[in-house]
Scaffold this active site. Structure first.
Site, PDB file in Angstrom:
ATOM      1  N   ASP A  95       0.765  -1.150   0.168  1.00 30.44           N
ATOM      2  CA  ASP A  95       0.063  -0.017  -0.058  1.00 30.44           C
ATOM      3  C   ASP A  95       0.813   1.423   0.004  1.00 30.44           C
ATOM      4  O   ASP A  95       0.370   2.267   0.558  1.00 30.44           O
ATOM      5  CB  ASP A  95      -1.124   0.069   1.239  1.00 30.44           C
ATOM      6  CG  ASP A  95      -0.108  -0.381   2.412  1.00 30.44           C
ATOM      7  OD1 ASP A  95       1.180  -0.025   2.519  1.00 30.44           O
ATOM      8  OD2 ASP A  95      -0.696  -0.777   3.431  1.00 30.44           O
ATOM      9  N   GLU A 117      -0.321  -9.146  -0.788  1.00 26.36           N
ATOM     10  CA  GLU A 117      -0.976  -8.503   0.194  1.00 26.36           C
ATOM     11  C   GLU A 117      -2.109  -7.541  -0.100  1.00 26.36           C
ATOM     12  O   GLU A 117      -2.334  -6.380   0.133  1.00 26.36           O
ATOM     13  CB  GLU A 117      -0.140  -7.702   0.793  1.00 26.36           C
ATOM     14  CG  GLU A 117      -0.503  -7.489   2.511  1.00 26.36           C
ATOM     15  CD  GLU A 117       0.941  -6.662   3.238  1.00 26.36           C
ATOM     16  OE1 GLU A 117       0.697  -5.330   3.142  1.00 26.36           O
ATOM     17  OE2 GLU A 117       1.779  -7.304   3.856  1.00 26.36           O
ATOM     18  N   GLU A 131      -2.223   5.067   2.882  1.00 26.31           N
ATOM     19  CA  GLU A 131      -2.196   3.720   2.507  1.00 26.31           C
ATOM     20  C   GLU A 131      -3.569   2.840   2.247  1.00 26.31           C
ATOM     21  O   GLU A 131      -3.669   2.337   1.581  1.00 26.31           O
ATOM     22  CB  GLU A 131      -1.362   2.817   3.721  1.00 26.31           C
ATOM     23  CG  GLU A 131       0.310   3.144   3.787  1.00 26.31           C
ATOM     24  CD  GLU A 131       0.174   4.398   4.634  1.00 26.31           C
ATOM     25  OE1 GLU A 131      -0.468   5.055   5.238  1.00 26.31           O
ATOM     26  OE2 GLU A 131       1.616   4.762   4.698  1.00 26.31           O
ATOM     27  N   HIS A 212       6.250   5.124  12.769  1.00 26.78           N
ATOM     28  CA  HIS A 212       6.337   6.268  11.914  1.00 26.78           C
ATOM     29  C   HIS A 212       5.141   6.604  11.143  1.00 26.78           C
ATOM     30  O   HIS A 212       5.362   7.153  10.095  1.00 26.78           O
ATOM     31  CB  HIS A 212       7.407   5.346  10.540  1.00 26.78           C
ATOM     32  CG  HIS A 212       6.504   4.182   9.832  1.00 26.78           C
ATOM     33  ND1 HIS A 212       5.676   4.355   8.851  1.00 26.78           N
ATOM     34  CD2 HIS A 212       6.540   3.048  10.446  1.00 26.78           C
ATOM     35  CE1 HIS A 212       5.483   3.060   8.524  1.00 26.78           C
ATOM     36  NE2 HIS A 212       5.821   2.392   9.459  1.00 26.78           N
ATOM     37  N   ARG A 214       2.307   8.417   9.374  1.00 26.78           N
ATOM     38  CA  ARG A 214       1.820   9.867   8.796  1.00 26.78           C
ATOM     39  C   ARG A 214       0.621  10.410   9.746  1.00 26.78           C
ATOM     40  O   ARG A 214       0.967  11.516  10.388  1.00 26.78           O
ATOM     41  CB  ARG A 214       1.635  10.023   7.518  1.00 26.78           C
ATOM     42  CG  ARG A 214       2.884  10.078   6.712  1.00 26.78           C
ATOM     43  CD  ARG A 214       2.158  10.565   5.335  1.00 26.78           C
ATOM     44  NE  ARG A 214       3.445  11.047   4.339  1.00 26.78           N
ATOM     45  CZ  ARG A 214       4.362  10.347   4.067  1.00 26.78           C
ATOM     46  NH1 ARG A 214       4.635   9.130   4.225  1.00 26.78           N
ATOM     47  NH2 ARG A 214       5.469  11.286   3.267  1.00 26.78           N
ATOM     48  N   HIS A 244      12.922   5.552  12.999  1.00 25.74           N
ATOM     49  CA  HIS A 244      12.720   5.751  11.506  1.00 25.74           C
ATOM     50  C   HIS A 244      13.541   6.876  10.682  1.00 25.74           C
ATOM     51  O   HIS A 244      13.554   7.800  11.535  1.00 25.74           O
ATOM     52  CB  HIS A 244      11.339   5.702  11.167  1.00 25.74           C
ATOM     53  CG  HIS A 244      10.736   5.427   9.815  1.00 25.74           C
ATOM     54  ND1 HIS A 244      10.823   6.160   8.986  1.00 25.74           N
ATOM     55  CD2 HIS A 244      10.174   4.356   9.146  1.00 25.74           C
ATOM     56  CE1 HIS A 244      10.410   6.052   7.723  1.00 25.74           C
ATOM     57  NE2 HIS A 244       9.880   4.747   7.793  1.00 25.74           N
TER      58      HIS A 244
HETATM   59  C1  UD1 Z   1       6.629   4.837   3.649  1.00 26.94           C
HETATM   60  C2  UD1 Z   1       5.283   4.351   3.087  1.00 26.94           C
HETATM   61  C3  UD1 Z   1       4.574   3.517   4.443  1.00 26.94           C
HETATM   62  C4  UD1 Z   1       5.462   2.618   4.783  1.00 26.94           C
HETATM   63  C5  UD1 Z   1       6.665   3.185   5.114  1.00 26.94           C
HETATM   64  C6  UD1 Z   1       7.604   1.893   5.891  1.00 26.94           C
HETATM   65  C7  UD1 Z   1       4.116   5.875   1.524  1.00 26.94           C
HETATM   66  C8  UD1 Z   1       3.109   7.038   1.396  1.00 26.94           C
HETATM   67  N1  UD1 Z   1       4.585   5.739   2.908  1.00 26.94           N
HETATM   68  O1  UD1 Z   1       6.486   5.712   4.660  1.00 26.94           O
HETATM   69  O2  UD1 Z   1       3.333   2.959   3.791  1.00 26.94           O
HETATM   70  O3  UD1 Z   1       4.863   2.002   5.800  1.00 26.94           O
HETATM   71  O4  UD1 Z   1       7.520   3.490   4.437  1.00 26.94           O
HETATM   72  O5  UD1 Z   1       8.837   2.488   6.559  1.00 26.94           O
HETATM   73  O6  UD1 Z   1       4.352   5.032   0.622  1.00 26.94           O
HETATM   74  N2  UD1 Z   1      14.188   8.625   4.493  1.00 26.94           N
HETATM   75  C9  UD1 Z   1      15.531   8.397   4.540  1.00 26.94           C
HETATM   76  N3  UD1 Z   1      16.015   7.524   4.158  1.00 26.94           N
HETATM   77  C10 UD1 Z   1      15.481   6.116   3.950  1.00 26.94           C
HETATM   78  C11 UD1 Z   1      13.784   6.261   4.164  1.00 26.94           C
HETATM   79  C12 UD1 Z   1      13.262   7.680   4.345  1.00 26.94           C
HETATM   80  O7  UD1 Z   1      16.098   9.525   4.615  1.00 26.94           O
HETATM   81  O8  UD1 Z   1      15.731   5.154   3.717  1.00 26.94           O
HETATM   82  C13 UD1 Z   1      13.365   9.991   4.827  1.00 26.94           C
HETATM   83  C14 UD1 Z   1      13.384  10.937   3.712  1.00 26.94           C
HETATM   84  O9  UD1 Z   1      13.677  12.139   4.098  1.00 26.94           O
HETATM   85  C15 UD1 Z   1      11.911  10.742   3.081  1.00 26.94           C
HETATM   86  C16 UD1 Z   1      11.252  10.360   4.307  1.00 26.94           C
HETATM   87  O10 UD1 Z   1      11.958   9.686   5.298  1.00 26.94           O
HETATM   88  O11 UD1 Z   1      11.626  11.809   2.196  1.00 26.94           O
HETATM   89  C17 UD1 Z   1       9.770   9.828   4.147  1.00 26.94           C
HETATM   90  O12 UD1 Z   1       9.700   8.764   3.436  1.00 26.94           O
HETATM   91  P1  UD1 Z   1       8.534   8.158   2.786  1.00 26.94           P
HETATM   92  O13 UD1 Z   1       8.800   6.912   2.064  1.00 26.94           O
HETATM   93  O14 UD1 Z   1       7.855   9.349   2.111  1.00 26.94           O
HETATM   94  O15 UD1 Z   1       7.576   7.860   3.935  1.00 26.94           O
HETATM   95  P2  UD1 Z   1       7.605   6.934   5.007  1.00 26.94           P
HETATM   96  O16 UD1 Z   1       7.150   7.697   6.244  1.00 26.94           O
HETATM   97  O17 UD1 Z   1       8.861   6.166   4.937  1.00 26.94           O
HETATM   98  N1  UDP Z   2      12.159  -3.612  10.633  1.00 25.04           N
HETATM   99  C1  UDP Z   2      13.669  -3.544  10.176  1.00 25.04           C
HETATM  100  N2  UDP Z   2      14.594  -2.901  11.029  1.00 25.04           N
HETATM  101  C2  UDP Z   2      14.220  -1.871  11.747  1.00 25.04           C
HETATM  102  C3  UDP Z   2      12.588  -1.660  12.117  1.00 25.04           C
HETATM  103  C4  UDP Z   2      11.729  -2.685  11.591  1.00 25.04           C
HETATM  104  O1  UDP Z   2      14.272  -4.331   9.488  1.00 25.04           O
HETATM  105  O2  UDP Z   2      14.761  -1.205  12.450  1.00 25.04           O
HETATM  106  C5  UDP Z   2      11.566  -4.311   9.900  1.00 25.04           C
HETATM  107  C6  UDP Z   2      10.393  -5.203  10.389  1.00 25.04           C
HETATM  108  O3  UDP Z   2      10.928  -6.497  10.912  1.00 25.04           O
HETATM  109  C7  UDP Z   2       9.203  -5.314   9.265  1.00 25.04           C
HETATM  110  C8  UDP Z   2       9.408  -4.135   8.528  1.00 25.04           C
HETATM  111  O4  UDP Z   2      10.723  -3.747   8.781  1.00 25.04           O
HETATM  112  O5  UDP Z   2       9.667  -6.490   8.672  1.00 25.04           O
HETATM  113  C9  UDP Z   2       8.318  -3.319   8.864  1.00 25.04           C
HETATM  114  O6  UDP Z   2       8.726  -2.108   8.227  1.00 25.04           O
HETATM  115  P1  UDP Z   2       8.083  -0.414   8.507  1.00 25.04           P
HETATM  116  O7  UDP Z   2       7.746  -0.475  10.084  1.00 25.04           O
HETATM  117  O8  UDP Z   2       9.085   0.553   7.988  1.00 25.04           O
HETATM  118  O9  UDP Z   2       7.021  -0.373   7.726  1.00 25.04           O
HETATM  119  P2  UDP Z   2       5.366  -0.987   7.591  1.00 25.04           P
HETATM  120  O10 UDP Z   2       5.323  -2.504   7.922  1.00 25.04           O
HETATM  121  O11 UDP Z   2       4.462  -0.300   8.789  1.00 25.04           O
HETATM  122  O12 UDP Z   2       5.002  -0.645   6.247  1.00 25.04           O
END
Ligand code: UD1
Ligand code: UDP
Length: 382
Positions: A95, A117, A131, A212, A214, A244
């Site tokens: 999602d 999924e 999502e 994490h 939103r 995160h």
């Molecule tokens: C995203 C997904 C969410 C998922 C989550 C898993 C969307 C809208 N959201 O949310 O569904 O549960 O990932 O973690 O698709 N950033 C870094 N390095 C990284 C990752 C993120 O610097 O490796 C920072 C960046 O500034 C980026 C911000 O985090 O712009 C947000 O990342 P984004 O993927 O937009 O949203 P998440 O909250 O991570």
């Molecule tokens: N996870 C990881 N390292 C971390 C925290 C989570 O590898 O420090 C793994 C966790 O076991 C799970 C996945 O990341 O498999 C979940 O990711 P996240 O919480 O970012 O996203 P969501 O599942 O909410 O979409």
């Protein structure tokens, strides 16, 4: 059959890794992988752990990216890749914005989309945001819907969608089982991970935290952090929070929790280390979808710091409790679990409502047109 799998974030990569590997082994299938790079560092951690190599990497991540900015850039870039590759089938997961943009780009080009999924619903477009909208859009344009559980299948059936539905189990349990096997089969690997976390205090109970979402930014996160600060007053606990990388999350967490002795704010853990840490934990507090699925398989009680969940199965089984983001409620629920041994024992039963480790095998078979036996959740074990 040319299958293009698409991932962009940490959880998609973890959950798609065993499937990408299974497709690579399947005769008659040419498996290709496109990463959006929606996450950079957190995606790369998973790619290297599972030895995945992207055939196409859009490297899209920007600091503090907006939903519309990301979505718009992704559709245009996916369109270019699809135009060049011309796959017979596109495979997206879950999602995220990556999944929704890829599914729409493929749909516009008339390329069949399969959704891994499929069918998760809270029924509330505001939670999780965005999502819940993304998963509905992906399901609407998919011709194959891989529902992880019977409840997810039922959600899809109610919506009268065009795609064929298969109940496969969740691939996260395949990934978790592979990772646990790796940890159990290699003593030196586990010893190296333990050495990396030698700062853990063996006398204190470990509360593992992730967060994490939103929809919790602002007041929700403030409350979550206040709850953690209050819980840290207990001398018998240590809190480990791999924070995160989203700057909005880091700002609040560091401002509210940095400097508290028994609160360890650390960088996101590599998946192997995180699974090792989950196994060490006494209790997990999270808003993560994936962690809600993994922890019951490991027999770890989970408090979900959200108002809704699209994963009701473990709540029904009693190992996951939905506690919201109110600090008073979170603190009270943690105290109850830590101080009531009978309740704790009840919540730490191992249940497997989400998968049996065979999800990827079922999905590959279905993609290749072979019949599959639906995943049937097993009863809980002590
Ligand atoms: C995203 C997904 C969410 C998922 C989550 C898993 C969307 C809208 N959201 O949310 O569904 O549960 O990932 O973690 O698709 N950033 C870094 N390095 C990284 C990752 C993120 O610097 O490796 C920072 C960046 O500034 C980026 C911000 O985090 O712009 C947000 O990342 P984004 O993927 O937009 O949203 P998440 O909250 O991570
Ligand atoms: N996870 C990881 N390292 C971390 C925290 C989570 O590898 O420090 C793994 C966790 O076991 C799970 C996945 O990341 O498999 C979940 O990711 P996240 O919480 O970012 O996203 P969501 O599942 O909410 O979409």
């Amino acid at each position: 059959m040319r299958v293009l799998s698409i991932v962009g974030t940490r959880p998609e990569a973890i959950k798609m890794a065993p499937l990408v590997q299974a497709l690579q082994r399947e005769p008659g299938v040419t498996g290709m992988l496109c990463t959006s790079g929606q996450h950079r560092q957190m995606l790369d951690q998973v790619m290297s752990l599972f030895a995945l190599q992207a055939d196409y990497d859009l490297d899209i991540m920007a600091p503090n990216q907006t939903l519309n900015g990301l979505f718009g850039r992704l559709v245009a870039r996916f369109d270019q890749v699809l135009g060049g590759v011309k796959p017979d089938q596109v495979l997206v997961h879950g999602d995220t914005t990556t999944a929704a943009a890829a599914a729409i780009a493929a749909f516009h080009r008339g390329i069949p989309v399969a959704h891994v999924e499929a069918g998760l619903r809270t029924g509330d477009l505001a939670s999780p945001f965005p999502e819940e909208m993304n998963r509905r859009v992906v399901d609407a344009v998919s011709s194959m819907l891989f529902a992880p559980t019977p409840a997810a299948r039922d959600n899809l059936c109610k919506e009268n969608l065009a795609g064929s539905i298969f109940v496969t189990g969740n691939t996260v349990i395949d990934a978790l089982a592979m990772t646990c096997q790796r940890l159990d089969g290699d003593g030196s690997l586990s010893a190296a991970i333990a050495a990396r976390h030698a700062w853990l205090d063996p006398r204190r109970r470990l509360l593992l935290v992730t967060g994490h979402r939103r929809e919790s930014f602002g007041e929700g996160f403030e409350q979550i952090c206040e709850a953690l600060a209050m819980l840290a007053r207990r001398a018998d606990v240590q809190i480990v929070y791999p924070v995160h990388m989203n700057p909005r999350v880091r700002e609040t967490v560091l401002r509210k929790l940095a400097g508290i002795d028994n609160v360890h704010l650390i960088d996101p853990l590599e998946y192997l280390d995180f699974v090792w840490m989950m196994r060490k934990a006494c209790l997990i507090l999270t808003d993560s979808g994936g962690v809600q699925e993994e922890a019951p398989h490991l027999g770890k009680p989970v408090l979900v710091m959200r108002e809704t969940t699209e994963r009701p199965e473990a709540v029904a089984a009693g190992t996951v409790r939905l506690v919201g983001t109110d600090s008073g409620r979170i603190v009270a629920e943690v105290h109850r679990l830590l101080d009531d041994a009978a309740l704790y024992a009840q919540c730490r039963r191992r249940v497997n409502p989400y998968g049996d480790g065979q999800a990827c095998q079922r999905i590959v078979a279905a993609l290749c047109g072979r019949p599959i036996d639906d995943f049937q959740p097993a009863a809980a074990t002590a």
